[in-house]
Design a protein around this motif. Structure first.
Motif, mmCIF file in Angstrom:
data_model
loop_
_atom_site.group_PDB
_atom_site.id
_atom_site.type_symbol
_atom_site.label_atom_id
_atom_site.label_comp_id
_atom_site.label_asym_id
_atom_site.label_seq_id
_atom_site.Cartn_x
_atom_site.Cartn_y
_atom_site.Cartn_z
ATOM 1 N N TYR A 183 -11.491 2.906 5.517
ATOM 2 C CA TYR A 183 -10.586 1.802 5.180
ATOM 3 C C TYR A 183 -11.355 0.480 5.135
ATOM 4 O O TYR A 183 -11.141 -0.342 4.244
ATOM 5 N N ARG A 184 -12.267 0.311 6.081
ATOM 6 C CA ARG A 184 -13.041 -0.928 6.134
ATOM 7 C C ARG A 184 -13.979 -1.037 4.933
ATOM 8 O O ARG A 184 -14.122 -2.117 4.336
ATOM 9 N N ARG A 185 -14.625 0.066 4.576
ATOM 10 C CA ARG A 185 -15.514 0.052 3.405
ATOM 11 C C ARG A 185 -14.740 -0.301 2.141
ATOM 12 O O ARG A 185 -15.218 -1.056 1.292
ATOM 13 N N ALA A 216 0.824 -1.206 0.000
ATOM 14 C CA ALA A 216 0.000 0.000 0.000
ATOM 15 C C ALA A 216 0.853 1.247 0.000
ATOM 16 O O ALA A 216 1.912 1.298 0.643
ATOM 17 N N ALA A 217 0.394 2.256 -0.733
ATOM 18 C CA ALA A 217 0.958 3.608 -0.685
ATOM 19 C C ALA A 217 -0.218 4.550 -0.477
ATOM 20 O O ALA A 217 -1.250 4.430 -1.155
ATOM 21 N N LEU A 218 -0.086 5.474 0.461
ATOM 22 C CA LEU A 218 -1.220 6.315 0.852
ATOM 23 C C LEU A 218 -0.757 7.750 1.080
ATOM 24 O O LEU A 218 0.228 7.990 1.783
ATOM 25 N N GLU A 219 -1.462 8.683 0.479
ATOM 26 C CA GLU A 219 -1.220 10.102 0.720
ATOM 27 C C GLU A 219 -2.474 10.710 1.334
ATOM 28 O O GLU A 219 -3.573 10.571 0.780
ATOM 29 N N VAL A 220 -2.313 11.392 2.451
ATOM 30 C CA VAL A 220 -3.423 12.017 3.161
ATOM 31 C C VAL A 220 -3.123 13.500 3.326
ATOM 32 O O VAL A 220 -2.041 13.883 3.785
ATOM 33 N N ARG A 221 -4.091 14.347 2.938
ATOM 34 C CA ARG A 221 -3.965 15.792 3.127
ATOM 35 C C ARG A 221 -5.226 16.324 3.797
ATOM 36 O O ARG A 221 -6.339 16.064 3.311
ATOM 37 N N ASP A 222 -5.033 17.030 4.886
ATOM 38 C CA ASP A 222 -6.151 17.611 5.633
ATOM 39 C C ASP A 222 -7.217 16.572 5.966
ATOM 40 O O ASP A 222 -8.422 16.819 5.867
ATOM 41 N N GLY A 223 -6.751 15.370 6.313
ATOM 42 C CA GLY A 223 -7.662 14.312 6.727
ATOM 43 C C GLY A 223 -8.361 13.568 5.611
ATOM 44 O O GLY A 223 -9.228 12.729 5.873
ATOM 45 N N THR A 224 -7.983 13.856 4.359
ATOM 46 C CA THR A 224 -8.623 13.215 3.207
ATOM 47 C C THR A 224 -7.591 12.425 2.405
ATOM 48 O O THR A 224 -6.460 12.884 2.213
ATOM 49 N N GLU A 262 -2.028 2.332 9.671
ATOM 50 C CA GLU A 262 -0.657 2.715 10.006
ATOM 51 C C GLU A 262 -0.131 3.792 9.057
ATOM 52 O O GLU A 262 0.502 4.765 9.481
ATOM 53 N N LEU A 263 -0.415 3.630 7.755
ATOM 54 C CA LEU A 263 0.039 4.622 6.794
ATOM 55 C C LEU A 263 -0.671 5.950 6.982
ATOM 56 O O LEU A 263 -0.075 7.024 6.809
ATOM 57 N N GLY A 264 -1.957 5.896 7.330
ATOM 58 C CA GLY A 264 -2.707 7.124 7.570
ATOM 59 C C GLY A 264 -2.132 7.919 8.723
ATOM 60 O O GLY A 264 -2.057 9.157 8.674
#
Length: 328
Positions: free
Chosen positions: A288-290, A245-253, A322-324
């Motif tokens: 994440y679950r959805r 997994a690779a994840l980018e989060v900005r301002d909670g999104t 974890e990534l979030g």
């Protein structure tokens, strides 16, 4: 073991000419899979074309931030390479989770791409296996299938793809470069391996006379990435379930996500549906679950492996969680 001829070509052009001239020839890189298959009588090449001396062992930075990886690069060398560790940590982690240190020192990138299933029915000459002997049946469907696939399966085969590296490459939008006497072509990693359908013995998009020469990675969407592997023991074990997994989060999104699964399908499984659900969603446990549930809707469990569906769901959620936290 069948007697075979041995050829050591001086360059790539000679290598592809050698295999074009002999339909029953096979390329030899690290040999960590091919030699085992020859000992078992599953692979019986008339000629072995040794490509260990070809100039295919470099890792090069590309314009725009991508990387080109030669097919002869050893798994251990690739995992330790500074460019890979800095830009694609998920790939380095996946490589280090595979096999043993000794095997990683020998195994090559090209060989890893082309390794065949470790299904015990494939290796057992007394068992039915459509990959080994087309139209003979699949012993795993009604037999012992704890380690087998729940996504992308067919009535002809439920074997899993064994690679850790390829799961990370699927998540990273890698492309495979292959060369033959007809020229060079590139195949997206997600289309390189085939689902079994009614012809499970055709495992890749590679033609019999093509040589894998390189893998190219585009610039990463984010370096916040991880490979998580669930297995029966801490080393030298294939995945029950794995997540790249690779994840980018900005301002909670969630602004960018790449997700692929291993241990659950006959090929490295790019989780497109989970990515679709998650992109633009809040970076929360519920989202994440959805996403995980959406990806696994089509999963088919059998008495021995139905547990993999819930295990995959929980592993996806744990990895994204974890990534979030890292990316927020």
């Amino acid at each position: 073991m069948r007697s075979f001829a041995y050829v050591r070509p001086p360059d790539v052009a000679a290598a592809v000419r050698a295999i074009a001239a002999e339909p029953e020839a096979r390329f030899l890189g690290g040999g960590t899979n091919l030699v085992d298959l020859m000992r078992e009588g599953i692979e019986t090449p008339a000629t072995v074309v040794d490509i260990t001396g070809l100039p295919l062992a470099d890792v090069e930075e590309l314009p725009g931030g991508g990387v080109r990886i030669g097919a002869a690069v050893r798994n251990a060398e690739l995992a330790a390479h500074p460019l890979i560790r800095a830009r694609y940590p998920v790939l380095s982690q996946a490589l280090l989770s595979g096999a043993s240190a000794q095997l990683r020192n020998m195994a090559t990138v090209g060989g890893n791409l082309l390794q065949r299933t470790r299904c015990p029915y494939f290796y057992d000459e007394a068992a039915a296996c459509n990959r080994r002997e087309p139209d003979s049946g699949c012993g795993a469907i009604g037999g012992l299938n704890r380690d087998h696939a729940v996504l992308g399966v067919s009535d002809a085969c439920i074997a899993t793809h064994p690679s850790d590296m390829c799961v990370a490459l699927a998540a990273l939008d890698a492309e495979v470069e292959a060369e033959s006497v007809r020229g060079v072509r590139r195949v997206p990693l997600t289309g390189f391996h085939r689902l079994p359908g009614d012809a499970p013995h055709v495992e890749t998009d590679l033609a019999p006379d093509e040589l894998v020469t390189a893998v190219e990675l585009p610039a990463p969407v984010t370096t916040t990435s991880r490979y998580r592997k669930v297995r029966d023991r801490a080393s030298y074990a294939f995945a029950l379930v794995s997540v790249a997994a690779a994840l980018e989060v900005r301002d909670g999104t969630v602004t960018a996500v790449r997700l692929a699964l291993g241990g659950v399908a006959p090929k490295p499984w790019r989780a497109h549906e989970a990515e679709r659900v998650l992109t633009g969603a809040p970076a929360t446990e519920e989202a994440y679950r959805r996403a995980a549930e959406a990806e696994l809707t089509a999963a088919v469990g059998r008495p021995g492996n139905a547990f993999k569906i819930d295990l995959a769901r929980r592993t996806i959620v744990a990895t994204l969680r974890e990534l979030g936290r890292e990316g927020s």
